[in-house]
Design a protein around this motif. Structure first.
Motif, PDB file in Angstrom:
ATOM      1  N   SER A   1       0.823  -1.208   0.000  1.00 18.66           N
ATOM      2  CA  SER A   1       0.000   0.000   0.000  1.00 18.66           C
ATOM      3  C   SER A   1       0.862   1.265   0.000  1.00 18.66           C
ATOM      4  O   SER A   1       0.363   2.341  -0.268  1.00 18.66           O
ATOM      5  N   CYS A   2       2.154   1.128   0.294  1.00 25.14           N
ATOM      6  CA  CYS A   2       3.054   2.297   0.295  1.00 25.14           C
ATOM      7  C   CYS A   2       4.180   2.201  -0.733  1.00 25.14           C
ATOM      8  O   CYS A   2       4.923   3.169  -0.906  1.00 25.14           O
ATOM      9  N   HIS A   3       4.347   1.050  -1.366  1.00 27.88           N
ATOM     10  CA  HIS A   3       5.496   0.893  -2.269  1.00 27.88           C
ATOM     11  C   HIS A   3       5.116   0.277  -3.611  1.00 27.88           C
ATOM     12  O   HIS A   3       4.410  -0.730  -3.648  1.00 27.88           O
TER      13      HIS A   3
ATOM     14  N   GLY B   1       5.742   5.641   0.018  1.00 25.65           N
ATOM     15  CA  GLY B   1       7.181   5.392   0.172  1.00 25.65           C
ATOM     16  C   GLY B   1       7.847   5.287  -1.194  1.00 25.65           C
ATOM     17  O   GLY B   1       7.175   5.355  -2.218  1.00 25.65           O
ATOM     18  N   PRO B   2       9.180   5.139  -1.200  1.00 21.42           N
ATOM     19  CA  PRO B   2       9.903   5.059  -2.470  1.00 21.42           C
ATOM     20  C   PRO B   2       9.486   3.843  -3.312  1.00 21.42           C
ATOM     21  O   PRO B   2       9.110   2.811  -2.770  1.00 21.42           O
ATOM     22  N   ASP B   3       9.572   4.008  -4.625  1.00 22.16           N
ATOM     23  CA  ASP B   3       9.387   2.918  -5.593  1.00 22.16           C
ATOM     24  C   ASP B   3      10.575   1.966  -5.401  1.00 22.16           C
ATOM     25  O   ASP B   3      11.732   2.348  -5.584  1.00 22.16           O
TER      26      ASP B   3
ATOM     27  N   ALA C   1      12.759   4.360  10.722  1.00 26.61           N
ATOM     28  CA  ALA C   1      13.167   5.712  11.155  1.00 26.61           C
ATOM     29  C   ALA C   1      12.787   6.829  10.194  1.00 26.61           C
ATOM     30  O   ALA C   1      11.832   6.729   9.458  1.00 26.61           O
ATOM     31  N   ILE C   2      13.589   7.869  10.246  1.00 26.80           N
ATOM     32  CA  ILE C   2      13.489   9.083   9.427  1.00 26.80           C
ATOM     33  C   ILE C   2      12.213   9.919   9.630  1.00 26.80           C
ATOM     34  O   ILE C   2      12.294  11.038  10.048  1.00 26.80           O
ATOM     35  N   LEU C   3      11.037   9.370   9.321  1.00 22.61           N
ATOM     36  CA  LEU C   3       9.833  10.202   9.386  1.00 22.61           C
ATOM     37  C   LEU C   3       9.241  10.207  10.791  1.00 22.61           C
ATOM     38  O   LEU C   3       9.256   9.202  11.481  1.00 22.61           O
TER      39      LEU C   3
HETATM   40  C1  HEC Z   1       2.712   3.410   5.615  1.00 20.01           C
HETATM   41  C2  HEC Z   1       3.608   3.372   4.489  1.00 20.01           C
HETATM   42  C3  HEC Z   1       4.686   2.315   4.448  1.00 20.01           C
HETATM   43  C4  HEC Z   1       4.566   0.954   4.639  1.00 20.01           C
HETATM   44  C5  HEC Z   1       3.326   0.178   5.040  1.00 20.01           C
HETATM   45  C6  HEC Z   1       5.879   0.388   4.359  1.00 20.01           C
HETATM   46  N1  HEC Z   1       6.741   1.393   3.997  1.00 20.01           N
HETATM   47 FE1  HEC Z   1       8.673   1.133   3.438  1.00 20.01          FE
HETATM   48  N2  HEC Z   1       8.923   3.144   3.387  1.00 20.01           N
HETATM   49  C7  HEC Z   1       7.935   4.078   3.576  1.00 20.01           C
HETATM   50  C8  HEC Z   1       8.530   5.401   3.550  1.00 20.01           C
HETATM   51  C9  HEC Z   1       7.776   6.710   3.708  1.00 20.01           C
HETATM   52  C10 HEC Z   1       9.917   5.217   3.325  1.00 20.01           C
HETATM   53  C11 HEC Z   1      11.010   6.301   3.267  1.00 20.01           C
HETATM   54  C12 HEC Z   1      11.325   6.806   4.660  1.00 20.01           C
HETATM   55  C13 HEC Z   1      11.830   5.753   5.610  1.00 20.01           C
HETATM   56  O1  HEC Z   1      12.865   5.155   5.331  1.00 20.01           O
HETATM   57  O2  HEC Z   1      11.171   5.503   6.649  1.00 20.01           O
HETATM   58  C14 HEC Z   1      10.127   3.782   3.212  1.00 20.01           C
HETATM   59  C15 HEC Z   1      11.344   3.203   2.923  1.00 20.01           C
HETATM   60  C16 HEC Z   1      11.513   1.866   2.625  1.00 20.01           C
HETATM   61  C17 HEC Z   1      12.737   1.284   2.103  1.00 20.01           C
HETATM   62  C18 HEC Z   1      14.011   2.048   1.774  1.00 20.01           C
HETATM   63  C19 HEC Z   1      13.986   2.467   0.331  1.00 20.01           C
HETATM   64  C20 HEC Z   1      14.982   3.573   0.066  1.00 20.01           C
HETATM   65  O3  HEC Z   1      14.964   4.118  -1.047  1.00 20.01           O
HETATM   66  O4  HEC Z   1      15.755   3.921   0.969  1.00 20.01           O
HETATM   67  C21 HEC Z   1      12.515  -0.051   1.974  1.00 20.01           C
HETATM   68  C22 HEC Z   1      13.501  -1.095   1.472  1.00 20.01           C
HETATM   69  C23 HEC Z   1      11.169  -0.305   2.430  1.00 20.01           C
HETATM   70  N3  HEC Z   1      10.589   0.890   2.818  1.00 20.01           N
HETATM   71  C24 HEC Z   1      10.597  -1.558   2.491  1.00 20.01           C
HETATM   72  C25 HEC Z   1       9.350  -1.803   3.066  1.00 20.01           C
HETATM   73  C26 HEC Z   1       8.846  -3.119   3.368  1.00 20.01           C
HETATM   74  C27 HEC Z   1       9.579  -4.415   3.066  1.00 20.01           C
HETATM   75  C28 HEC Z   1       7.631  -2.954   3.957  1.00 20.01           C
HETATM   76  C29 HEC Z   1       6.696  -4.003   4.503  1.00 20.01           C
HETATM   77  C30 HEC Z   1       7.214  -4.850   5.551  1.00 20.01           C
HETATM   78  C31 HEC Z   1       7.351  -1.519   3.980  1.00 20.01           C
HETATM   79  N4  HEC Z   1       8.422  -0.868   3.449  1.00 20.01           N
HETATM   80  C32 HEC Z   1       6.166  -0.947   4.439  1.00 20.01           C
HETATM   81  C33 HEC Z   1       6.602   3.826   3.787  1.00 20.01           C
HETATM   82  C34 HEC Z   1       6.063   2.577   4.055  1.00 20.01           C
END
Ligand code: HEC
Length: 247
Positions: free
Chosen positions: A50-52, A64-66, A96-98
């Motif tokens: 839902s975020c990627h 979140g990032p592609d 972290a970060i946000l």
């Molecule tokens: C509610 C939204 C949300 C969900 C759900 C989420 N992400 Fe993210 N994700 C983000 C955001 C926003 C960032 C960038 C900021 C950060 O690193 O927190 C991020 C960053 C990342 C990155 C780093 C990419 C980069 O360019 O640095 C990875 C890898 C990632 N997510 C994997 C996952 C995985 C695997 C899951 C499920 C277990 C997940 N994310 C669930 C919002 C989400």
């Protein structure tokens, strides 16, 4: 705004350095020989999609990032998929970060233990990889939003969200007669969603719910076409919308 993928490369290199010091496994292609990619894909779609964006998982979240874009450069630079596995696992443990009140905030520990490793293995295996998942991996997740059209019954139109957490309601096509209408959307998944309706001067939204909650709107509709959609950031853009025809 999508955060820059730069951080990935930075993290990736850091993880690579740690590994290289201990095991000289930098650039390794092994994502874990006992990884369950099917479980990893299913959990990715439910908890992360839902975020990627991740093309092979057919997920379209934009908060979140592609993830294809985020890792393409590192993979082209020769950073092995084994290293990407470590980077993704780290990210699941320490996003972290946000700040937590930021709309795209990624919570820690969305998946834990072996499943976290499986999710990371799936992402590391398919990120930036052309083509489509085949075989059992190809059919691991049911297509969302392709359901039969739904018609209102006794003044209630039920449009549940996809139970697997994908950015879709069970259908994109609904019908109702003119007059008062209650629109409900049950959401079994852990991804927050609501139901909203707009068109012909109507613009109403229900409460955002998750984990079995039901979002509701009460409207009175004249004949015409209306859009129903989810107002959570990025969800409509990711495909969570459909058309209600009142006639
Ligand atoms: C509610 C939204 C949300 C969900 C759900 C989420 N992400 Fe993210 N994700 C983000 C955001 C926003 C960032 C960038 C900021 C950060 O690193 O927190 C991020 C960053 C990342 C990155 C780093 C990419 C980069 O360019 O640095 C990875 C890898 C990632 N997510 C994997 C996952 C995985 C695997 C899951 C499920 C277990 C997940 N994310 C669930 C919002 C989400």
């Amino acid at each position: 705004m999508t955060p820059t993928p730069l951080r990935t490369r930075f993290l990736g290199l850091a993880a690579c350095g740690v590994l290289a010091a201990g095991l000289s496994a930098c650039g390794a292609d092994d994502v874990g020989s006992n990884a369950d990619l099917i479980a990893g894909k299913q959990a990715f779609v439910e908890k992360c999609g839902s975020c990627h964006v991740l093309a092979r998982a057919d997920t379209k979240g934009i908060a979140g990032p592609d993830l294809d874009e985020a890792f393409r450069q590192s993979i082209n630079d020769g950073l092995g998929r084994g290293t990407i596995h470590g980077v993704v696992r780290e990210q699941i443990l320490y996003p972290a970060i946000l700040p937590p009140d930021h709309p795209g905030y990624m919570p820690a520990d969305l998946v834990t233990g072996k499943l976290a490793s499986d999710v990371a293995a799936y992402v590391a295996t398919v990120a930036a990889l052309p083509g489509e998942d085949a075989g059992k991996l190809g059919s691991a997740v049911a297509a969302a939003g392709d359901g039969e059209p739904v018609a209102a019954e006794d003044g209630v139109l039920a449009l549940p969200a996809d139970p697997g957490g994908q950015l879709a309601y069970i259908t994109k096509v609904a019908t109702a007669p003119p007059g008062p209408l209650e629109i409900t959307s049950e959401n079994e998944s852990s991804v927050p969603h609501d139901i909203a309706i707009e068109g012909n001067g109507v613009d109403e939204r229900g409460e955002v719910v998750q984990d079995g909650g039901v979002s509701r709107v009460d409207v009175t509709l004249a004949a015409g076409e209306y859009a129903f959609y989810c107002t959570v950031a990025g969800h409509r853009e990711g495909g969570m919308e459909g058309t209600l025809t009142v006639e």
